[in-house]
Scaffold this active site. Sequence first.
Site, PDB file in Angstrom:
ATOM      1  CG  HIS A  60      17.487 -55.113 -11.342  1.00  0.00           C
ATOM      2  ND1 HIS A  60      17.951 -55.790 -11.498  1.00  0.00           N
ATOM      3  CD2 HIS A  60      17.213 -54.898  -9.798  1.00  0.00           C
ATOM      4  CE1 HIS A  60      18.347 -56.317 -10.353  1.00  0.00           C
ATOM      5  NE2 HIS A  60      17.348 -56.177  -9.607  1.00  0.00           N
ATOM      6  CD  GLU A  73      18.868 -54.725 -14.884  1.00  0.00           C
ATOM      7  OE1 GLU A  73      18.159 -55.531 -15.056  1.00  0.00           O
ATOM      8  OE2 GLU A  73      19.595 -54.378 -14.250  1.00  0.00           O
ATOM      9  CG  HIS A  83      16.906 -59.402 -14.808  1.00  0.00           C
ATOM     10  ND1 HIS A  83      17.072 -58.063 -13.649  1.00  0.00           N
ATOM     11  CD2 HIS A  83      15.281 -59.924 -14.586  1.00  0.00           C
ATOM     12  CE1 HIS A  83      16.123 -58.697 -12.719  1.00  0.00           C
ATOM     13  NE2 HIS A  83      15.659 -59.824 -13.177  1.00  0.00           N
ATOM     14  CD  GLU A 140      20.235 -60.334 -16.773  1.00  0.00           C
ATOM     15  OE1 GLU A 140      20.146 -58.255 -17.649  1.00  0.00           O
ATOM     16  OE2 GLU A 140      21.243 -60.023 -15.653  1.00  0.00           O
TER      17      GLU A 140
END
Length: 373
Positions: free
Chosen positions: A83, A86, A190, A281
């Site tokens: 992404h 990110e 991410h 994340e």
Amino acid sequence: MDFVRLWLGLLLPLVAALDFGYHHQEEMEAFLKNVAQNYSSITRLHSIGKSVKGRNLWVLVVGRFPKEHRIGIPEFKYVANMHGDETVGRELLLHLIEHLVTNDGKDLEITNLINHTRIHFMPSMNPDGFEAVVKPDCFYSIGRENNNYYDLNRNFPDAFEFNNVSRQPETVAVMEWLKTETFVLSANLHGGALVASYPFDNGVPATGTLHSRSLTPDDDVFQHLAHTYASRNPTMKKGDHCKNKMNFPNGITNGYSWYPLKGGMQDYNYIWAQCFEITLELSCCKYPHEEKLPFFWNKNKASLIEYIKQVHLGVKGQVFDQNGNPLPNVIVEVQDRKHICPYRTNKFGEYYLLLLPGSYVININVVPVGFSY
């Protein structure tokens, strides 16, 4: 004067220290090429394909034998920035590369890692998206998707339901890359939360979806992998660091329990590439100010290194015929851990099975030529 130059050459590092800032495509390429040139004995830089706008999808390999696979040396990979908005993972991988190559032969832990592991780094799977971000935002920026406006983490084939989307160049490049290496363990990096998420992201009642989860046959290993990362990150392991986000006990979660996701990369790796992958994340804010990058490096450095070591879990070996020739395409599975796509030996007859300490029965099934299993 020559004597002075010699001493300066011995004292100065081969690569100038990487600054803590965001590195756009040209800067990232220059850094990777510089590392590959100055540490050529332990690195290999190559592009696995092109983005929609023609940018290279760079991969830097670090290891004692970086140019090709060696029998008994497991393949590991980190992929970041799928992404485009990110961004923390992209920079962490560049700093991890620098840390590894500059500490080879100096730090025993790093030297052993390089001696016994072949480590692949893809700092950006979505370089077009990263370059498209005009106004960085903590929650969403134009640039999350690729240049065709596809979310790359919804773009892979899905084992549980038909994913009728146009396969994007970046996705195809990764799928083809997975066919060229015997990847054993992986993580994709991410942002937007602070948790280590493990498969499955999608599922069916047989995997536990009626109980708001979707578990693999290797759930114990995946929980261990996620915990290995989260437990060494002092903010992630709290599980409640991000405001207005879910609480994650010990900083880990099953992907489906968090939210179902069709066409994700970690499920694809596990099911079709026999590579265990989790999603990391790393920041509550997707695109934090660059002044905070040293903080993220300090919080994640130990986790990033310890996670790579997990590629050596379990058992590995080779299968040979009666004449001592290695047998490819042999099914090697642990009893009661049946995979959707059976795990098979590579062209060298090798198998790698990630397992926690314990007693297991391993079944080996030689598939006759022409037989479809």
